[in-house]
Write an enzyme that holds these catalytic residues in place. Structure first.
Site, PDB file in Angstrom:
ATOM      1  N   GLN A 222       4.673   8.641  22.015  1.00 19.22           N
ATOM      2  CA  GLN A 222       5.187   7.369  22.544  1.00 19.22           C
ATOM      3  C   GLN A 222       6.701   7.430  22.708  1.00 19.22           C
ATOM      4  OE1 GLN A 222       5.169   3.526  20.114  1.00 19.22           O
ATOM      5  NE2 GLN A 222       3.561   3.125  21.617  1.00 19.22           N
TER       6      GLN A 222
ATOM      7  N   LEU B  47       0.801  -1.222   0.000  1.00 15.29           N
ATOM      8  CA  LEU B  47       0.000   0.000   0.000  1.00 15.29           C
ATOM      9  C   LEU B  47       0.834   1.272   0.000  1.00 15.29           C
ATOM     10  CD1 LEU B  47      -2.764  -1.346   2.360  1.00 15.29           C
ATOM     11  CD2 LEU B  47      -3.065  -0.730  -0.045  1.00 15.29           C
TER      12      LEU B  47
ATOM     13  N   TYR C 282       5.251   7.407  12.609  1.00 19.24           N
ATOM     14  CA  TYR C 282       3.965   6.791  12.967  1.00 19.24           C
ATOM     15  C   TYR C 282       3.071   7.816  13.665  1.00 19.24           C
ATOM     16  CZ  TYR C 282       0.994   3.136  15.206  1.00 19.24           C
ATOM     17  OH  TYR C 282      -0.036   2.341  15.639  1.00 19.24           O
TER      18      TYR C 282
ATOM     19  N   ALA D 103      -5.646   1.442  21.609  1.00 19.61           N
ATOM     20  CA  ALA D 103      -4.445   1.784  22.387  1.00 19.61           C
ATOM     21  C   ALA D 103      -3.563   0.547  22.545  1.00 19.61           C
ATOM     22  CB  ALA D 103      -4.828   2.368  23.737  1.00 19.61           C
TER      23      ALA D 103
HETATM   24  P1  NAP Z   1      -0.730  -6.095  12.314  1.00 22.45           P
HETATM   25  O1  NAP Z   1      -0.960  -7.156  13.321  1.00 22.45           O
HETATM   26  O2  NAP Z   1       0.676  -5.870  11.862  1.00 22.45           O
HETATM   27  O3  NAP Z   1      -1.635  -6.318  11.036  1.00 22.45           O
HETATM   28  C1  NAP Z   1      -1.564  -5.355  10.010  1.00 22.45           C
HETATM   29  C2  NAP Z   1      -1.639  -6.023   8.671  1.00 22.45           C
HETATM   30  O4  NAP Z   1      -1.500  -5.001   7.667  1.00 22.45           O
HETATM   31  C3  NAP Z   1      -0.527  -7.023   8.391  1.00 22.45           C
HETATM   32  O5  NAP Z   1      -1.043  -8.078   7.636  1.00 22.45           O
HETATM   33  C4  NAP Z   1       0.473  -6.211   7.555  1.00 22.45           C
HETATM   34  O6  NAP Z   1       1.287  -6.993   6.714  1.00 22.45           O
HETATM   35  C5  NAP Z   1      -0.468  -5.343   6.744  1.00 22.45           C
HETATM   36  N1  NAP Z   1       0.191  -4.129   6.282  1.00 22.45           N
HETATM   37  C6  NAP Z   1       0.762  -3.160   7.055  1.00 22.45           C
HETATM   38  N2  NAP Z   1       1.259  -2.187   6.280  1.00 22.45           N
HETATM   39  C7  NAP Z   1       0.994  -2.537   5.003  1.00 22.45           C
HETATM   40  C8  NAP Z   1       1.286  -1.945   3.748  1.00 22.45           C
HETATM   41  N3  NAP Z   1       1.951  -0.789   3.643  1.00 22.45           N
HETATM   42  N4  NAP Z   1       0.874  -2.575   2.633  1.00 22.45           N
HETATM   43  C9  NAP Z   1       0.207  -3.738   2.709  1.00 22.45           C
HETATM   44  N5  NAP Z   1      -0.076  -4.371   3.868  1.00 22.45           N
HETATM   45  C10 NAP Z   1       0.312  -3.772   5.001  1.00 22.45           C
HETATM   46  O7  NAP Z   1      -1.272  -4.691  12.910  1.00 22.45           O
HETATM   47  P2  NAP Z   1      -2.449  -4.369  13.977  1.00 22.45           P
HETATM   48  O8  NAP Z   1      -1.861  -4.323  15.337  1.00 22.45           O
HETATM   49  O9  NAP Z   1      -3.629  -5.209  13.704  1.00 22.45           O
HETATM   50  O10 NAP Z   1      -2.719  -2.845  13.589  1.00 22.45           O
HETATM   51  C11 NAP Z   1      -3.757  -2.462  12.718  1.00 22.45           C
HETATM   52  C12 NAP Z   1      -3.959  -0.952  12.840  1.00 22.45           C
HETATM   53  O11 NAP Z   1      -4.254  -0.632  14.210  1.00 22.45           O
HETATM   54  C13 NAP Z   1      -2.729  -0.132  12.457  1.00 22.45           C
HETATM   55  O12 NAP Z   1      -3.134   1.028  11.756  1.00 22.45           O
HETATM   56  C14 NAP Z   1      -2.139   0.263  13.800  1.00 22.45           C
HETATM   57  O13 NAP Z   1      -1.447   1.482  13.736  1.00 22.45           O
HETATM   58  C15 NAP Z   1      -3.400   0.400  14.638  1.00 22.45           C
HETATM   59  N6  NAP Z   1      -3.135   0.292  16.074  1.00 22.45           N
HETATM   60  C16 NAP Z   1      -2.874  -0.916  16.659  1.00 22.45           C
HETATM   61  C17 NAP Z   1      -2.641  -0.972  18.031  1.00 22.45           C
HETATM   62  C18 NAP Z   1      -2.382  -2.270  18.745  1.00 22.45           C
HETATM   63  O14 NAP Z   1      -2.310  -2.254  19.999  1.00 22.45           O
HETATM   64  N7  NAP Z   1      -2.250  -3.402  18.063  1.00 22.45           N
HETATM   65  C19 NAP Z   1      -2.657   0.200  18.803  1.00 22.45           C
HETATM   66  C20 NAP Z   1      -2.918   1.412  18.170  1.00 22.45           C
HETATM   67  C21 NAP Z   1      -3.160   1.442  16.802  1.00 22.45           C
HETATM   68  P3  NAP Z   1       2.681  -7.618   7.274  1.00 22.45           P
HETATM   69  O15 NAP Z   1       2.304  -8.584   8.373  1.00 22.45           O
HETATM   70  O16 NAP Z   1       3.275  -8.243   6.083  1.00 22.45           O
HETATM   71  O17 NAP Z   1       3.460  -6.459   7.809  1.00 22.45           O
END
Ligand code: NAP
Length: 260
Positions: free
Chosen positions: A149, A65, A155, A186
């Site tokens: 953070q 992306l 980010y 969070a």
């Molecule tokens: P995750 O477990 O890493 O899952 C994200 C998915 O998106 C992965 O499959 C990743 O692929 C894919 N991805 C990321 N960047 C991409 C790109 N540029 N192009 C194509 N695919 C991409 O993340 P998550 O924790 O579920 O987070 C999802 C959202 O929630 C994010 O926007 C994050 O900032 C937000 N968030 C999460 C938390 C938390 O506590 N988990 C807290 C605050 C905000 P790969 O695995 O190949 O990298």
């Protein structure tokens, strides 16, 4: 409650893992078509297979992306396959640790490309279809935009911009009845979170310290709880909700610290 999403075409970026996977599963469980977009073809196929084996409808699109051309292809492929788009869930992102001191200008710009640009690019290319359907956008942000953070300028800048764009797009799209909202997690246990916590010294102690400060039940939010709010924002029940930034975080970002 019927969320009225049957046969709606809903793009979920990062829809194969973590929060995105929970969103993909929930929209499919509500009868919508989950268009799972992510960089890992095998991850996407696995998520789509799981949805289909549960009786849902889903479709995989492999895309990096950070590339504008890939964003355009995601929209074109979805429209070629399903004829239209009803909703866009901008979720993919990575807390990539590009700090002020430890980063550099090239990595900072690359972080914006990975975390911010595709939110705009996909919304831009999807807009004609969202307008035609009085559709909806939900962005997934982060509490980092509010709290900081440390050591993650790219980010934090991206997530701050996503909050600003939520208001900006909500205003711009009022004439078309296209709604735009953001859900803020969070602390949610996902592959991204696991990688991040393990990048810190003493990850187990750090995790216990974070969890002890989450006011509601001293536990992490689940991906399913983020998904539930996200999907509700797509539904007709949310038809008068736009421009909102909604924290689903057990009170972690805003409540009085003395209660935990
Ligand atoms: P995750 O477990 O890493 O899952 C994200 C998915 O998106 C992965 O499959 C990743 O692929 C894919 N991805 C990321 N960047 C991409 C790109 N540029 N192009 C194509 N695919 C991409 O993340 P998550 O924790 O579920 O987070 C999802 C959202 O929630 C994010 O926007 C994050 O900032 C937000 N968030 C999460 C938390 C938390 O506590 N988990 C807290 C605050 C905000 P790969 O695995 O190949 O990298």
């Amino acid at each position: 409650m019927d969320l009225g999403l049957k046969d709606k075409v809903i793009i979920v970026t990062g829809g194969a893992k973590g929060i995105g996977e929970a969103i993909s599963k929930l929209v499919a469980a509500e009868g919508a078509i989950a268009v799972v977009v992510g960089r890992g073809a095998a991850d996407n196929d696995k998520a789509v297979a799981a949805i289909k084996s549960a009786g849902g409808k889903a479709f995989a699109i492999q895309a990096e992306l950070g590339e504008v051309a890939d964003c355009r292809r995601v929209i074109d492929t979805t429209v070629k396959e399903f004829g239209t788009i009803h909703a866009l869930i901008n979720n993919a992102g990575v807390n990539d640790g590009v700090g002020l001191e430890k980063g550099d200008p090239e990595r900072f710009m690359a972080s914006l490309q990975k975390n911010l640009s595709h939110y705009y690019n996909l919304a831009h290319y999807a807009l004609p279809y969202l307008k035609a359907n009085k559709g909806s956008i939900v962005n997934i942000g982060s509490k980092v935009a509010t709290t900081g953070q440390g050591n993650t300028s790219g980010y934090a800048a991206s997530k701050g911009a996503i909050n600003a764009l939520t208001r900006e797009w909500a205003v711009e799209l009022v004439p078309y009845s296209v709604r735009v909202n953001t859900v803020i997690p969070a602390e949610v246990w996902t592959p991204l979170y696991e990688t991040w916590i393990n990048s810190l010294p003493n990850p187990k102690e750090k995790l216990a310290s974070i969890v002890s400060k989450i006011p509601l039940e001293q536990r992490m939010t689940t991906s399913e709880e983020i998904a539930a709010m996200t999907v509700f924002l797509l539904a007709p029940q949310s038809a008068h909700t736009t421009g909102q930034i909604i924290y689903v975080d057990g009170g972690y970002t805003h409540l009085d610290r003395s209660i935990s």
